[in-house]
Structure formats: structure tokens, C-alpha cells
Design an enzyme around this catalytic site. Structure first.
Site, PDB file in Angstrom:
ATOM      1  N   LYS A  94       0.852  -1.191   0.000  1.00 62.40           N
ATOM      2  CA  LYS A  94       0.000   0.000   0.000  1.00 62.40           C
ATOM      3  C   LYS A  94       0.882   1.234   0.000  1.00 62.40           C
ATOM      4  O   LYS A  94       1.817   1.329   0.792  1.00 62.40           O
ATOM      5  CB  LYS A  94      -0.877   0.008   1.279  1.00 62.40           C
ATOM      6  CG  LYS A  94      -1.801   1.211   1.368  1.00 62.40           C
ATOM      7  CD  LYS A  94      -3.082   0.978   0.610  1.00 62.40           C
ATOM      8  CE  LYS A  94      -3.873   2.234   0.344  1.00 62.40           C
ATOM      9  NZ  LYS A  94      -3.506   2.926  -0.918  1.00 62.40           N
ATOM     10  N   GLN A 115       7.078   3.951   4.048  1.00 60.66           N
ATOM     11  CA  GLN A 115       5.660   3.593   4.045  1.00 60.66           C
ATOM     12  C   GLN A 115       5.394   2.344   4.880  1.00 60.66           C
ATOM     13  O   GLN A 115       4.346   2.232   5.527  1.00 60.66           O
ATOM     14  CB  GLN A 115       5.200   3.372   2.591  1.00 60.66           C
ATOM     15  CG  GLN A 115       3.696   3.422   2.402  1.00 60.66           C
ATOM     16  CD  GLN A 115       3.158   4.839   2.303  1.00 60.66           C
ATOM     17  OE1 GLN A 115       3.717   5.656   1.585  1.00 60.66           O
ATOM     18  NE2 GLN A 115       2.079   5.135   2.993  1.00 60.66           N
ATOM     19  N   LYS A 130       5.572   2.002  -3.001  1.00 60.37           N
ATOM     20  CA  LYS A 130       5.478   3.333  -3.624  1.00 60.37           C
ATOM     21  C   LYS A 130       5.768   3.166  -5.101  1.00 60.37           C
ATOM     22  O   LYS A 130       6.478   2.245  -5.493  1.00 60.37           O
ATOM     23  CB  LYS A 130       6.523   4.281  -3.014  1.00 60.37           C
ATOM     24  CG  LYS A 130       6.169   5.739  -3.175  1.00 60.37           C
ATOM     25  CD  LYS A 130       5.288   6.179  -2.030  1.00 60.37           C
ATOM     26  CE  LYS A 130       4.770   7.577  -2.203  1.00 60.37           C
ATOM     27  NZ  LYS A 130       4.087   8.026  -0.976  1.00 60.37           N
ATOM     28  N   GLY A 169      -2.574   8.312  -4.294  1.00 56.82           N
ATOM     29  CA  GLY A 169      -1.915   9.516  -4.803  1.00 56.82           C
ATOM     30  C   GLY A 169      -0.685   9.904  -4.010  1.00 56.82           C
ATOM     31  O   GLY A 169      -0.412   9.386  -2.940  1.00 56.82           O
ATOM     32  N   ASP A 170       0.066  10.814  -4.575  1.00 53.24           N
ATOM     33  CA  ASP A 170       1.204  11.474  -3.913  1.00 53.24           C
ATOM     34  C   ASP A 170       1.478  12.710  -4.781  1.00 53.24           C
ATOM     35  O   ASP A 170       0.551  13.176  -5.480  1.00 53.24           O
ATOM     36  CB  ASP A 170       2.424  10.539  -3.837  1.00 53.24           C
ATOM     37  CG  ASP A 170       3.508  11.049  -2.888  1.00 53.24           C
ATOM     38  OD1 ASP A 170       3.352  10.907  -1.668  1.00 53.24           O
ATOM     39  OD2 ASP A 170       4.521  11.613  -3.371  1.00 53.24           O
TER      40      ASP A 170
END
Ligand code: NDP
Ligand code: 2IT
Length: 450
Positions: A94, A115, A130, A169-170
């Protein structure tokens, strides 16, 4: 006698640097983690003899691919695409997708590594990943963004799934991009599943996800202040960035009676000494979420000063919220912040402060909420979006905001538990590193050599 299982920080880092040559952001993130985790493991025999530090600093897999798309003039363009699946020890992979020209494998590896521990801290069952691309969304038309997202998903879809890996998103990936990506996934696979989070509300998205990272970063600061019997009301606050995280951190600051006075983008920052209020923020939302404009326009609109190429940290403040990108506060800037009266930093951006800045925060014992704790609200609500998708139902905005507040409090408590010294000072980075690690480590030990 020296414990044969004990590691030294420098010996461990020599190995990390050797195995990840030239990947300076990844080395930096691992270094910040190992600084706290290695001594803790050396004091806790249960966590020795499993090579946990070796296993947790090598991604499970790295997927790299070519993304080919046609621009509006019909030219065929090529970008790099990536997904770093770092660990699924405690749940499906994730983490977000970043579209920015600065994206490299090192940056995505640092983000995927962070993360893992951030997601563990939330208490929800999520692994860490990621991904992204060196594609630059700036100046691209809507149809170019759509074609790029579709081309990106044409490869990514085979590596993700609701029980495998759930992107979000990022930087450079917001609601518009997630919608194009989700539409393409659905088209290719003929499945409507919770394979991405941050979706639109009419097709499986969750209330409060858009706001969650920024709100959570402010909640975490309030939790730190409360622990010291203080409040946020009336505090002058610096915010960097003017994207998703910065906008909603600013919104929550305004709602809770604080006074945000700066916003920025890669061009420079604006300083509004009277404070950015609700109406001005509504204008910024339109600027950034609808018109995709530049923050310099704020200066013209509201008659305040714009400082091109500079970051906001020289403005006197009580609290600072870095919400743009990694390494946006360095040692010299941290010293200026503290000299000017700053009493707390809560990171919306991942690895917002560099190693020199962190050393300054620690030495001066100001409140420092590191990214993996302070910005975990976004992925936490992503986790709740996954739950809602699995149950085929949706919770109200009020319920989700309560969950978000409770999750941030839980993270704060875990940081206090593992980061307090005898004098009552809480090293939140140490607490976050150890609490995040422990849960993942327990799973890895249970799995054996795996
Ligand atoms: P956005 O793309 O919405 O906004 C990013 C903002 O940061 C923009 O104002 C952008 O300016 C600025 N920025 C980006 N790169 C640079 C740079 N190299 N130098 C100066 N300014 C820069 O992204 P988000 O708000 O989503 O992300 C901001 C930070 O928060 C990132 O570190 C991200 O990893 C982190 N984060 C995001 C989460 C989320 O849910 N979105 C969750 C947790 C963390 P410009 O437009 O000029 O590029
Ligand atoms: O850095 C992050 O936590 C994010 N970009 C959000 C990840 C997510 O899966 O919601």
C-alpha cells in the site's frame, strides 16, 4: 563479552551503502531508521538472530517499465514507470504514486521503505509500497494527463490488486489522475474493486480521504501540544507547499483558530502577515485544484509579498508544517526556525527534514512530529477506504473524521510509549521508528526465514 548477534550502526550502514550505491535518499531514510532501531534490537534479544534489519532494508521487488504515450501534437513520448513493493509482511502492499520529473529509483525506494513503518503505525493491516514516474504533469493538457495515466496503467495493472497492492496519490497524483488510472484498470480487467484509493465519491471513494493527510498532520501537532498542556489556538504557523497536503493542513489550522501565514510551491513562497483565512483558502483551492496555477498569483490577488526561489522558514513562527517535498528543511533553516521562536514541527511531507535539521530539533528538544507518524492520516483513511470497498458500504464524513482523529491519537501514544526518556522528553522519531518496526518484526519472526 560482545553479543555475537549485535550490530553496529556504522557496520550496518556500510553494508546498506554498498548494496545501494548512489541511492542517497534511500540511504538517508535507512540511516534515520537504523539510528534508533539498531540500538533497540541490540537491547532486545527476541529481535536478534533473524536478520530483520537486512530483510527490512531490501524491497521484496522493484518493477520498472516503459510508459509510451502520445502528446497533443501526436509525438510519441517515453517515460519511466516504477512500482517498489517493499514489504507485505502485515498486509497488502500500500502506498502512493508520484509523478514528478525528479522521480528516481532512490526516491521511490526511500518512500516505499518509510511507508512500511508508517502503515504499521496506523494499526491497520497494510504493507508498504510506492511507485510513480518521471513524467512532468506541469503544462500538460487534461487529455495528455489522461493518456499518460492510461498508458501507465496498461503495465501497472498486472502487478496490483485489492489483495496484492493498492496504490493511491502522492505528488502530482490527485483525484483527477486516480480517476483516469481507476477507469483504465476497470477497462482492462473488467473488475470493479478497491484496487486504488483516493477515488471519487461516486465510484467507491471515501469521505475525508482528500483532507486526511493535511488534517492528520495538524491533529498530530495538537496531540503533541496537548501532551505538553498547550493548544494550537492563536499560534502563527508556516506551511510549505500548496498542493493537497498543504491546503488541508491550512484548512484545519484555520478551523482550529491558528494563524497560517505562508504557502509555497517550487517557484517560491507567499507571506500573508494577516493570516490566510477561509475565503483566501477557497481561492487557493480553485487556483491549485481547478486552474493548476502558481502560488505567486496569490501575492497579486491579495496584495502580499512573494519571495521567488525561497522557502518560508525564515518567517518568525510558533509552529512549522513542511508539506511540499523531501529535504525541504535543512540544518541552517532548522536553526533559523528555532532562533525565531518555533516550538514545533509536524511533517506533512515525507522526509521533509534532512538529517542536519533533525539533529537540531533533537538538540533543542522542540516538538518534532516526523513524517511517518505525522502524515499517516492519509494512508490511514486509505485503509478505511479499502475496508468500505470490501464491505460495499460507506461511512459518513463525521465517522471517518472521528476515526482519523483516533488513529492519530493512537500513533501519538505509540510514539510516547517507545520514544520517552526518563526526563519526560519524547523523541517522536525514535518512538515512531521502534513502534513501527516492532509490529512488522513480530510478523517476520512468526513467518521464519521468508
Ligand atoms: P501535490 O502534488 O498536491 O503538491 C505538492 C506541492 O509541493 C506543490 O505545491 C509543489 O509545487 C510542491 N513541490 C513539489 N516538489 C517540490 C520541490 N522539489 N521543491 C519545491 N516544492 C515542491 O502533492 P501532495 O500535497 O500530495 O504531497 C506533498 C508531500 O506530502 C509529499 O512529500 C508527499 O509525499 C507527502 N504525502 C502526501 C500524501 C497524500 O495523501 N497526498 C500522504 C502522505 C504524505 P509545484 O506545483 O511547483 O511542483
Ligand atoms: O505517503 C503517503 O502516505 C501517501 N502518499 C498516501 C498513500 C496511500 O496509500 O494513501
Amino acid at each position: 563479552m560482545r553479543n555475537p548477534n549485535s550490530l553496529t550502526f556504522s557496520g550496518f550502514m556500510d553494508g546498506v551503502r554498498r548494496r545501494n550505491r548512489g541511492q542517497k535518499e534511500f540511504q538517508q531514510a535507512v540511516g534515520e531508521w537504523a539510528h534508533d532501531v539498531i540500538p533497540w534490537v541490540n537491547d532486545h534479544p527476541r529481535y536478534q538472530g533473524h536478520n530483520l534489519s537486512g530483510r527490512l532494508t531490501e524491497p521484496d521487488r522493484v518493477i520498472m517499465f516503459r510508459v509510451t504515450w502520445a502528446d497533443d501534437r501526436g509525438r510519441v513520448r517515453v517515460n519511466k514507470g516504477y512500482r517498489v513493493q517493499h514489504s507485505n509482511a502485515i498486509g497488502p502492499y500500500k502506498g502512493g504514486l508520484r509523478f514528478h520529473p525528479s522521480v528516481t529509483l532512490s526516491i521511490l525506494k526511500f518512500l516505499a521503505f518509510e511507508q512500511v513503518f508508517k502503515n504499521s503505525l496506523t494499526g491497520l493491516p497494510m504493507g508498504g509500497a510506492k511507485g510513480g514516474s518521471d513524467f512532468d504533469p506541469k503544462g500538460k493538457s487534461n487529455s495528455e494527463i489522461m493518456r499518460f495515466c492510461q498508458a501507465f496503467m496498461n503495465e501497472l495493472y498486472r502487478h496490483i490488486g485489492p489483495f496484492t497492492d493498492v496504490p493511491a496519490g502522492d505528488i502530482g497524483v490527485g483525484g483527477r489522475e486516480i480517476s483516469y488510472l481507476f477507469g483504465q484498470y476497470k477497462q482492462i480487467t473488467n473488475q470493479f474493486t478497491g484496487v486504488l484509493t483516493g477515488k471519487g465519491l461516486s465510484f467507491g471513494g471515501s469521505e475525508i480521504r482528500t483532507e486526511a493527510t493535511g488534517y492528520g498532520t495538524v491533529y498530530f501537532m495538537e496531540d503533541m501540544l496537548r501532551h505538553n498542556k498547550q493548544g494550537i489556538e492563536g499560534k502563527t504557523c508556516l506551511v510549505s507547499g500548496s498542493g493537497n497536503v498543504a491546503i488541508y493542513a491550512t484548512e484545519k489550522l484555520i478551523q482550529h483558530g491558528a494563524k497560517p501565514v505562508t504557502l509555497s510551491d517550487s517557484g517560491g513562497f507567499i507571506h500573508d502577515p494577516n493570516g490566510i483565512d477561509k475565503d483566501k483558502l477557497a481561492w487557493v483551492k480553485d487556483l491549485k485544484e481547478v486552474r493548476y496555477g502558481r502560488i505567486s498569483e496569490y501575492a497579486d490577488e491579495f496584495g502580499v509579498k512573494y519571495y521567488p526561489t525561497e522557502r518560508p522558514w525564515s518567517v518568525p513562527c510558533d509552529l512549522a508544517f513542511p508539506c511540499a517535498t523531501q529535504n525541504e528543511v535543512n540544518e541552517a533553516e532548522a536553526k533559523v526556525l528555532i532562533r525565531n521562536g518555533c516550538k514545533g514541527v509536524s511533517e506533512g511531507s515525507n522526509m521533509g527534514s534532512d538529517a542536519g535539521a533533525i539533529a537540531v530539533y533533537r538538540a533543542s528538544k522542540i516538538l518534532y512530529g516526523p513524517a511517518k507518524a505525522a502524515n499517516a492520516g492519509g494512508v490511514a483513511v486509505s485503509g478505511l477506504e479499502m475496508s468500505q470497498n470490501s464491505m460495499r458500504m460507506s461511512w459518513s464524513r463525521k465517522e471517518l473524521n472521528t476515526h482519523l482523529g483516533d488513529i492519530m491519537k493512537g500513533i501519538h501514544e505509540r510514539c510516547v510509549e517507545y520514544g520517552s526518556d526518563r526526563g519526560g522528553y519524547v523523541d517522536y522519531l525514535k518512538g515512531a521508528n521502534i513502534a513501527g518496526f516492532k509490529k512488522v518484526a513480530d510478523a517476520l519472526i512468526a513467518y521464519g526465514a521468508n
